[in-house]
Scaffold this motif. Sequence first.
Motif, short mmCIF file in Angstrom:
data_model
loop_
_atom_site.label_atom_id
_atom_site.label_comp_id
_atom_site.label_asym_id
_atom_site.label_seq_id
_atom_site.Cartn_x
_atom_site.Cartn_y
_atom_site.Cartn_z
N GLU A 287 0.88 -1.15 0.00
CA GLU A 287 0.00 0.00 0.00
C GLU A 287 0.92 1.21 0.00
N ARG A 293 -2.45 8.05 -6.66
CA ARG A 293 -3.05 6.73 -6.76
C ARG A 293 -4.54 6.78 -6.36
N TYR A 567 7.60 -13.21 0.06
CA TYR A 567 6.71 -14.31 0.44
C TYR A 567 6.65 -15.39 -0.63
N LYS A 568 6.98 -15.02 -1.87
CA LYS A 568 6.99 -16.02 -2.96
C LYS A 568 8.28 -16.83 -2.95
N GLU A 666 0.18 -16.79 -0.21
CA GLU A 666 -0.25 -16.63 -1.61
C GLU A 666 -1.74 -16.89 -1.67
N ALA A 667 -2.51 -15.85 -1.99
CA ALA A 667 -3.96 -15.99 -1.95
C ALA A 667 -4.41 -17.18 -2.80
C1 26Q Z 1 -1.83 -1.01 -4.08
C2 26Q Z 1 -1.63 0.29 -3.66
C3 26Q Z 1 -0.85 1.17 -4.37
C4 26Q Z 1 -0.28 0.73 -5.54
C5 26Q Z 1 -0.47 -0.56 -5.98
C6 26Q Z 1 -1.25 -1.44 -5.25
C7 26Q Z 1 -1.44 -2.83 -5.70
C8 26Q Z 1 -1.38 -3.16 -7.04
C9 26Q Z 1 -1.53 -4.48 -7.44
C10 26Q Z 1 -1.69 -3.84 -4.79
C11 26Q Z 1 -1.85 -5.15 -5.21
C12 26Q Z 1 -1.76 -5.48 -6.55
C13 26Q Z 1 -1.88 -6.84 -7.05
C14 26Q Z 1 -2.11 -7.90 -6.31
C15 26Q Z 1 -2.16 -9.25 -6.88
O1 26Q Z 1 -1.84 -9.46 -8.05
N1 26Q Z 1 -2.58 -10.25 -6.11
C16 26Q Z 1 -2.65 -11.61 -6.61
O2 26Q Z 1 -3.96 -11.82 -7.12
C17 26Q Z 1 -4.04 -13.06 -7.79
C18 26Q Z 1 -5.42 -13.16 -8.40
O3 26Q Z 1 -6.36 -13.38 -7.42
C19 26Q Z 1 -3.74 -14.21 -6.84
O4 26Q Z 1 -3.73 -15.40 -7.60
C20 26Q Z 1 -2.40 -14.01 -6.16
O5 26Q Z 1 -2.21 -14.99 -5.18
C21 26Q Z 1 -2.35 -12.63 -5.54
O6 26Q Z 1 -1.06 -12.39 -4.99
#
Ligand code: 26Q
Length: 828
Positions: A287, A293, A567-568, A666-667
């Motif tokens: 975050e 953003r 974590y990966k 990992e979700a």
């Molecule tokens: C947040 C705040 C500011 C800027 C960027 C972000 C940001 C951007 C992208 C936070 C998170 C993401 C992406 C997260 C992501 O890709 N999570 C993945 O989602 C997949 C689909 O559900 C899962 O399979 C993965 O386990 C999970 O890590």
Amino acid sequence: MNAKANAFARQSLSDVKLNKSEIKDTVVRHLHCTLGTDENKANNHAWWKATSAAVQELVLEGLRKTQKTHYLNDTRAVHYFSAEFLMGRLLSNNLHNFGLFEKTNQALNELGVSLSDILEEEPDMALGNGGLGRLAACFIDSLATMELPAIGYGIHYEHGLFRQEIKSGVQIERPDSWRDYGNPWEICRPESIQEVSLYGYVETKYGENGRIQKEWHPGSIVKGVPWDIPVVGYGGNTVNVLRLWQSESSDYFNWDVFNAGGYIDAQRENVQAETISKVLYPNDETEAGKELRLIQQYFFCACSLKDIIRRYKRAHGDDWSRFTDQVVIQLNDTHPAIAIPELMRILVDRAELDWDDAWAICTETFAYTNHTLLPEALERWPARMLEKILPRHLEIIYEINHRFMAEVEKKWPGDNAVKAKLSIIEEGADKMVRMGNLSVIGSFAVNGVAEIHSKLVKQNLFPEFNELWPGKLTNVTNGITPRRWLKACNPKLSSLIDSKIGDDWPTNLSKLEQLAEFADNARFQKQFMQVKQENKQELADEVKALTGIDIDPKAIFDIQIKRLHEYKRQHLNLLHIMTLYRRLLENPDYDMHPRVFLFGAKAAPGYKLAKDIIYAINQVAERINNDKRVNHKLKVVFMPNYRVSLAEKMIPAADVSEQISTAGKEASGTGNMKLALNGAVTIGTLDGANIEIAEEVGDDNIFIFGLTVDEVHALKFKGYNPYDYYYQNKEIKAVLDWLETDYFTPGKPGALASVKQSLLDGGDPYLVLADFEAYCKAQTDLDAAYREPKRWAKMAIMNTAKMGKFTSDRSITDYVERIWKLSSCHVD
Ligand code: 26Q
């Protein structure tokens, strides 16, 4: 294009039974009339554009029919709100989905052009970071394929995810410019421009009936210009759209400044407005709390809601009673959560609905998907920032919270701790707005993305919400589109499958199960492994071209491709590689099948340790690859600039799929599904969708190792000390100490020390050392299995055969039946 050419286009490409000569004519016509060149002068880029323009004729025909059909049937539709759509390339996909790939290949051949070469001319549409963005892309593919009325809403970033260069082992970020020479797929829709307000203040007024009225006087207005990307379903009937908003300065707003002689000020406003959609934030799983953003998020949500409401009003006027019959909005993580107070603002301040009626509409409209449990990834915005940018929205959030706290008081009278936990507002010196809580409170359904993840969402992240609203929190396991991730990217395996079980598996993936019958069949095993071998040879050529490294296509191709994150645990993989290297140096006869470890990963530019891990991988690779003592058995390749189009080349060639995250972190993962679908065997932890993959393929066809979620919790609870493992395991100590020498960084001792440091004094937050021994053991077992060709071939086949569950069509069916309640709408 002139009218005659247009008419010609309709006669030819609109007929799906297009013949080769019609394809040729249309492509050549575009070479002449759209590109202004000819067959002799055209380079591959021009041929790519002309071919795309030819396909786009069909696409637009399908789009027009789809929109008309949906309009006439007044269909309920899902609106997928996502800050990211990682689309990759579209030409190959669109050709496959129209069933025109082979014919176009032949047509171009006759023109002396190679289709596979011109496909390489297309820049990836990289408007996403990783899994979450690619999931959105797979979902809109399935929605169109299943003829479901749907629209994707997002941001038309000028620059997608940065291009990664590796210089002396170090990641360098370069701007991505996917539209520099024009994008043949997108259509600008100036007729649907929307205006969005920002900043300013809120005035409180009293209406005639004594009703308090709030009026937001914005300090700034920006324009949202929609660009539509058509999304062609497999079979080519339904063509939905992905609508992406580009920010521009509002002419209307700048007029005064301009008239007052403030040309420069007006220009500054322009630049600020245009900055909003300039660049995708590259920080996945963190975050960042940056003002821009938040503005991006609000910008695309506000534009999209106005667009939805304009369309609704065209059919239903000012009658809001049918809104929730027609509209469902899926929030892809909390990034679009600001849409909740925005819809409340529209309903209460603009449409003058009573709060309770407005809230009922809101909470029947939104559903929210959670993609992470990592605390650092849960979005929170400073209340002060919201107050400045969106003053009315902050008021609305406080009102939502106030009413919700009353509900909490009813359920848990006098319990202030539970109130503090469930409140949208996190109290403190700087008040923060918790977007996760807002999303749960403002939605009618909340889902995690794999069984284990959803269970943890219910138990650990939102347990009280689960008690308050039983049934609201649920699971929808992720999926991937088999059209892109098998049919298009692995033509050889696809043909082999067609020859065995017929060609309807792309829309009915559980049919792959029929391959299990042949898993022991020697002839099929040979064919299957022959395809794998050919794919490995192709990847080896690509590796040579991209990195100059020679790899042996007979070696085990062991692949870890995903964003770089602690974590990966890419560094767990690296420590194992160093361990093999040591074993080989100590014992040149150390018995192992030759192995090539391939990595693809981008690190967030501000994530120091992630970049250090990339550097460490590259330095270890450099040393091993040039060490004659071992390089016939061991090679390491870091593939630069990992992206969708590179994934499409690597995945078909993988023998081994590395899915080694710390359990509980990992979700879901979706690369795990893509690799297994293409016959790679997983080595992985009991985390995310790995657990469900293991259930499908069975214990014999996967290498599971390491701590479970419960064991991770227990170890952390008892107190984890990585030094225990460091002193107990000689190999751990040796490889970690090795990192500190200058063996991998000649003349620069300590250049890799940060990796060691994070695993010892840094406390090893992701339990790399705790899982190391089990991982090495699983790797040894895997090596033994590979050396039994029949056993391995069976495992690989079983992986492909058992991936039916993980088609995104199944995920979408789950959403449709359990959350969206949509019906399909056939387009002729
Ligand atoms: C947040 C705040 C500011 C800027 C960027 C972000 C940001 C951007 C992208 C936070 C998170 C993401 C992406 C997260 C992501 O890709 N999570 C993945 O989602 C997949 C689909 O559900 C899962 O399979 C993965 O386990 C999970 O890590």
